[in-house]
Scaffold this active site. Structure first.
Site, mmCIF file in Angstrom:
data_model
loop_
_atom_site.group_PDB
_atom_site.id
_atom_site.type_symbol
_atom_site.label_atom_id
_atom_site.label_comp_id
_atom_site.label_asym_id
_atom_site.label_seq_id
_atom_site.Cartn_x
_atom_site.Cartn_y
_atom_site.Cartn_z
ATOM 1 C CE LYS A 15 -3.865 -2.370 2.211
ATOM 2 N NZ LYS A 15 -3.235 -3.694 2.383
ATOM 3 N NE ARG A 16 6.351 0.496 1.207
ATOM 4 C CZ ARG A 16 6.121 -0.420 2.147
ATOM 5 N NH1 ARG A 16 4.898 -0.603 2.580
ATOM 6 N NH2 ARG A 16 7.100 -1.140 2.646
#
Length: 307
Positions: free
Chosen positions: A106-107
């Site tokens: 979930k960067r």
């Protein structure tokens, strides 16, 4: 295209599932923990080595029936640099076994920072004249809420290195609607984000009609799954929330297209900890994981006809 490879595996195995390898040390059988703690004590190193052994045996047990794994980076980062090494080893081992790997990180950021995240998880890093691959996953989950500045670096890497991304669109958690269901000019935020995924991926469409830009859409919201499947015809879905979070196979069926393609459904704890639920001998944890993976496949394919 990255997702062409994934969809081909799904068709070959008749199995639209991914196993989330999100291991806490408590999930690892005690005899494995003891093996490494006898050498390295109750340390982060021992925990990380035990987790890799656990992952390795699960991968061995499922690699011929499940097309993909999804390690969640946080479960490795919590063990420091030893855990990061275990993440890298897990990715490489799964790929060696022919599995597609989705890193759940979930960067999101912008500019040079996002380029660094992209290079780390999907691309390469130059060291002198040597081009090195840090992690080498096939796909990465990302947060698109910083807009195109946070996505464009990923798109370049997807094209250059045959990778994919899954953008958070409608997540499976109970409070997701606090923001994602809000309306902008009468359209929910999640639908707007889905439309952005379609736009971001329009120049990278593969042979099955899906782009390199996918969407995370939770199994816990079956109505939105069906709605978004129609709205986003070129967007591959990663569907969390099946099983432990309450999403069922009947509801998940709406994530798939007329050919039974276009989505991959995740299960993590139910498969990793199947031996605990079954109450079987902990030495049989990998076989129990395989049994649960087969049960999940049969559950889903009773509603989905993969062509």
């Amino acid at each position: 295209m990255s997702f062409d490879r994934l969809i081909t595996k799904i068709r070959e195995m008749k199995n639209p599932t991914v196993v989330g390898l999100d291991p806490k040390l408590a999930y690892v059988p005690s005899y494995i923990q003891k093996t490494y703690m006898d050498v390295d004590g109750e340390s982060l190193k021992a925990a990380s080595r035990a987790i890799f052994r656990f992952n390795q045996e699960i991968i061995d047990a499922i690699c011929d029936i499940v097309p993909a794994i999804k390690p969640q980076a946080a479960y490795y980062e919590m063990y420091g640099h030893h855990g990061i090494k275990t993440l890298e080893r897990t990715i490489r081992y799964a790929k060696l076994k022919g599995m597609f790997v989705i890193t759940d990180g979930k960067r999101n950021d912008i500019g040079a920072t996002m380029e660094a995240y992209t290079a780390a998880h999907l691309g390469t890093t130059m060291v002198g004249e040597n081009e090195c691959t840090p992690f080498g996953a096939d796909a990465l989950t990302v947060n698109g809420y910083l807009g195109s500045d946070g996505i464009n670096p990923l798109l370049r890497t997807c094209k250059e290195h045959d990778k994919g991304i899954f953008v958070l669109v409608k997540t499976s958690n109970p409070s997701s609607g606090e923001l994602q269901d809000r309306l902008i000019d009468g359209v929910p935020v999640y639908a707007i984000m889905g439309d952005m995924c379609e736009a971001w991926g329009r120049e990278q469409i593969g042979q099955y009609g899906y782009s390199s830009v996918g969407a995370v859409v939770g199994a816990t919201y079956p109505e939105q799954l069906r709605e978004l499947r129609v709205r986003l015809p070129h967007t591959m879905f990663l569907v969390p929330g099946y099983g432990a979070q309450g999403g069922g196979a009947a509801g998940v069926a709406g994530a798939f297209d007329a050919n039974g393609l276009g989505a991959i459904v995740n299960s993590s704890r139910a498969i990793m900890c199947a031996y605990q639920k079954e109450g079987c001998d902990e030495h049989e944890f990998a076989q129990a994981a395989r049994r649960e993976a087969i049960r999940m496949r049969e559950d889903l394919t009773s509603y989905i006809d993969i062509k």
